[in-house]
Write a protein that holds these residues in place. Sequence first.
Motif, PDB file in Angstrom:
ATOM      1  N   SER A 126       0.860  -1.192   0.000  1.00  0.00           N
ATOM      2  CA  SER A 126       0.000   0.000   0.000  1.00  0.00           C
ATOM      3  C   SER A 126       0.893   1.238   0.000  1.00  0.00           C
ATOM      4  O   SER A 126       2.090   1.156   0.251  1.00  0.00           O
ATOM      5  CB  SER A 126      -0.917   0.007   1.228  1.00  0.00           C
ATOM      6  OG  SER A 126      -0.144   0.111   2.401  1.00  0.00           O
ATOM      7  N   LEU A 127       0.289   2.375  -0.265  1.00  0.00           N
ATOM      8  CA  LEU A 127       1.037   3.623  -0.340  1.00  0.00           C
ATOM      9  C   LEU A 127       1.559   4.016   1.040  1.00  0.00           C
ATOM     10  O   LEU A 127       0.781   4.147   1.994  1.00  0.00           O
ATOM     11  CB  LEU A 127       0.155   4.734  -0.907  1.00  0.00           C
ATOM     12  CG  LEU A 127       0.814   6.076  -1.169  1.00  0.00           C
ATOM     13  CD1 LEU A 127       1.897   5.915  -2.226  1.00  0.00           C
ATOM     14  CD2 LEU A 127      -0.203   7.088  -1.613  1.00  0.00           C
ATOM     15  N   ALA A 128       2.859   4.196   1.146  1.00  0.00           N
ATOM     16  CA  ALA A 128       3.489   4.575   2.407  1.00  0.00           C
ATOM     17  C   ALA A 128       4.418   5.751   2.142  1.00  0.00           C
ATOM     18  O   ALA A 128       5.487   5.589   1.559  1.00  0.00           O
ATOM     19  CB  ALA A 128       4.268   3.410   2.993  1.00  0.00           C
ATOM     20  N   LEU A 129       3.983   6.943   2.550  1.00  0.00           N
ATOM     21  CA  LEU A 129       4.783   8.147   2.355  1.00  0.00           C
ATOM     22  C   LEU A 129       5.338   8.621   3.693  1.00  0.00           C
ATOM     23  O   LEU A 129       4.626   8.644   4.697  1.00  0.00           O
ATOM     24  CB  LEU A 129       3.937   9.265   1.737  1.00  0.00           C
ATOM     25  CG  LEU A 129       3.372   8.991   0.349  1.00  0.00           C
ATOM     26  CD1 LEU A 129       2.467  10.132  -0.077  1.00  0.00           C
ATOM     27  CD2 LEU A 129       4.481   8.791  -0.647  1.00  0.00           C
ATOM     28  N   LEU A 159       3.575  19.862   8.170  1.00  0.00           N
ATOM     29  CA  LEU A 159       4.391  18.751   8.642  1.00  0.00           C
ATOM     30  C   LEU A 159       3.868  17.405   8.156  1.00  0.00           C
ATOM     31  O   LEU A 159       4.541  16.393   8.304  1.00  0.00           O
ATOM     32  CB  LEU A 159       4.476  18.758  10.169  1.00  0.00           C
ATOM     33  CG  LEU A 159       5.325  19.872  10.767  1.00  0.00           C
ATOM     34  CD1 LEU A 159       5.236  19.847  12.282  1.00  0.00           C
ATOM     35  CD2 LEU A 159       6.764  19.748  10.323  1.00  0.00           C
ATOM     36  N   ARG A 160       2.681  17.377   7.569  1.00  0.00           N
ATOM     37  CA  ARG A 160       2.128  16.137   7.015  1.00  0.00           C
ATOM     38  C   ARG A 160       2.495  15.934   5.544  1.00  0.00           C
ATOM     39  O   ARG A 160       2.194  14.889   4.978  1.00  0.00           O
ATOM     40  CB  ARG A 160       0.611  16.136   7.142  1.00  0.00           C
ATOM     41  CG  ARG A 160       0.123  15.958   8.542  1.00  0.00           C
ATOM     42  CD  ARG A 160      -1.378  15.835   8.545  1.00  0.00           C
ATOM     43  NE  ARG A 160      -1.885  15.965   9.902  1.00  0.00           N
ATOM     44  CZ  ARG A 160      -3.095  16.367  10.194  1.00  0.00           C
ATOM     45  NH1 ARG A 160      -3.939  16.665   9.239  1.00  0.00           N
ATOM     46  NH2 ARG A 160      -3.474  16.464  11.441  1.00  0.00           N
ATOM     47  N   LEU A 161       3.127  16.914   4.926  1.00  0.00           N
ATOM     48  CA  LEU A 161       3.497  16.782   3.521  1.00  0.00           C
ATOM     49  C   LEU A 161       4.587  15.729   3.349  1.00  0.00           C
ATOM     50  O   LEU A 161       5.401  15.515   4.251  1.00  0.00           O
ATOM     51  CB  LEU A 161       4.000  18.127   2.980  1.00  0.00           C
ATOM     52  CG  LEU A 161       2.948  19.215   2.844  1.00  0.00           C
ATOM     53  CD1 LEU A 161       3.613  20.534   2.485  1.00  0.00           C
ATOM     54  CD2 LEU A 161       1.927  18.841   1.796  1.00  0.00           C
ATOM     55  N   PRO A 162       4.618  15.067   2.192  1.00  0.00           N
ATOM     56  CA  PRO A 162       5.670  14.069   1.962  1.00  0.00           C
ATOM     57  C   PRO A 162       7.053  14.714   1.932  1.00  0.00           C
ATOM     58  O   PRO A 162       7.235  15.832   1.446  1.00  0.00           O
ATOM     59  CB  PRO A 162       5.327  13.487   0.597  1.00  0.00           C
ATOM     60  CG  PRO A 162       3.912  13.833   0.355  1.00  0.00           C
ATOM     61  CD  PRO A 162       3.634  15.086   1.117  1.00  0.00           C
ATOM     62  N   THR A 163       8.026  13.991   2.442  1.00  0.00           N
ATOM     63  CA  THR A 163       9.388  14.502   2.531  1.00  0.00           C
ATOM     64  C   THR A 163       9.962  14.821   1.160  1.00  0.00           C
ATOM     65  O   THR A 163      10.574  15.873   0.967  1.00  0.00           O
ATOM     66  CB  THR A 163      10.282  13.488   3.256  1.00  0.00           C
ATOM     67  OG1 THR A 163       9.763  13.282   4.563  1.00  0.00           O
ATOM     68  CG2 THR A 163      11.707  13.973   3.354  1.00  0.00           C
ATOM     69  N   PHE A 164       9.762  13.913   0.192  1.00  0.00           N
ATOM     70  CA  PHE A 164      10.345  14.140  -1.129  1.00  0.00           C
ATOM     71  C   PHE A 164       9.772  15.382  -1.784  1.00  0.00           C
ATOM     72  O   PHE A 164      10.464  16.074  -2.523  1.00  0.00           O
ATOM     73  CB  PHE A 164      10.172  12.906  -2.029  1.00  0.00           C
ATOM     74  CG  PHE A 164       8.773  12.668  -2.517  1.00  0.00           C
ATOM     75  CD1 PHE A 164       8.340  13.243  -3.696  1.00  0.00           C
ATOM     76  CD2 PHE A 164       7.895  11.878  -1.813  1.00  0.00           C
ATOM     77  CE1 PHE A 164       7.053  13.029  -4.153  1.00  0.00           C
ATOM     78  CE2 PHE A 164       6.622  11.646  -2.260  1.00  0.00           C
ATOM     79  CZ  PHE A 164       6.191  12.226  -3.426  1.00  0.00           C
ATOM     80  N   LEU A 165       8.514  15.709  -1.501  1.00  0.00           N
ATOM     81  CA  LEU A 165       7.891  16.882  -2.094  1.00  0.00           C
ATOM     82  C   LEU A 165       8.482  18.176  -1.526  1.00  0.00           C
ATOM     83  O   LEU A 165       8.828  19.099  -2.271  1.00  0.00           O
ATOM     84  CB  LEU A 165       6.381  16.830  -1.853  1.00  0.00           C
ATOM     85  CG  LEU A 165       5.534  17.852  -2.564  1.00  0.00           C
ATOM     86  CD1 LEU A 165       5.557  17.591  -4.066  1.00  0.00           C
ATOM     87  CD2 LEU A 165       4.111  17.783  -2.051  1.00  0.00           C
ATOM     88  N   VAL A 166       8.632  18.229  -0.216  1.00  0.00           N
ATOM     89  CA  VAL A 166       9.159  19.435   0.432  1.00  0.00           C
ATOM     90  C   VAL A 166      10.634  19.635   0.093  1.00  0.00           C
ATOM     91  O   VAL A 166      11.054  20.739  -0.286  1.00  0.00           O
ATOM     92  CB  VAL A 166       8.957  19.345   1.964  1.00  0.00           C
ATOM     93  CG1 VAL A 166       9.620  20.516   2.665  1.00  0.00           C
ATOM     94  CG2 VAL A 166       7.487  19.282   2.298  1.00  0.00           C
TER      95      VAL A 166
END
Length: 105
Positions: A33-36, A74-81
Amino acid sequence: MIRLTARFLGFFILASAFAALAIDVSRSLAGGSLALTQIGQTAAALAPAKLALLQNAIDPHAHPLLDQTLTRALRLPTFLVVGAVGVVFLWLARTPRPKIGYSSR
């Protein structure tokens, strides 16, 4: 010199974002499943004491709207930020456009 440093930092940060994306993809494939990874989890893993100090400094003085905004950020995905920060560094390091129509004399 500053442009070169900003470009180097931009590419390094983008490579870090790609590594974070690869970690998320491998965790998602392994788990089925999707795990970000959220940026809050990454910050807590890198510097847990500093994150707690920052939270204690902001909480008494923060407006509820600011608290909600920071919680969502703080809930945004790490790779996006991290990728956005890398793109900003590369944007700052771009070469200036030639001024067409101006005399160079």
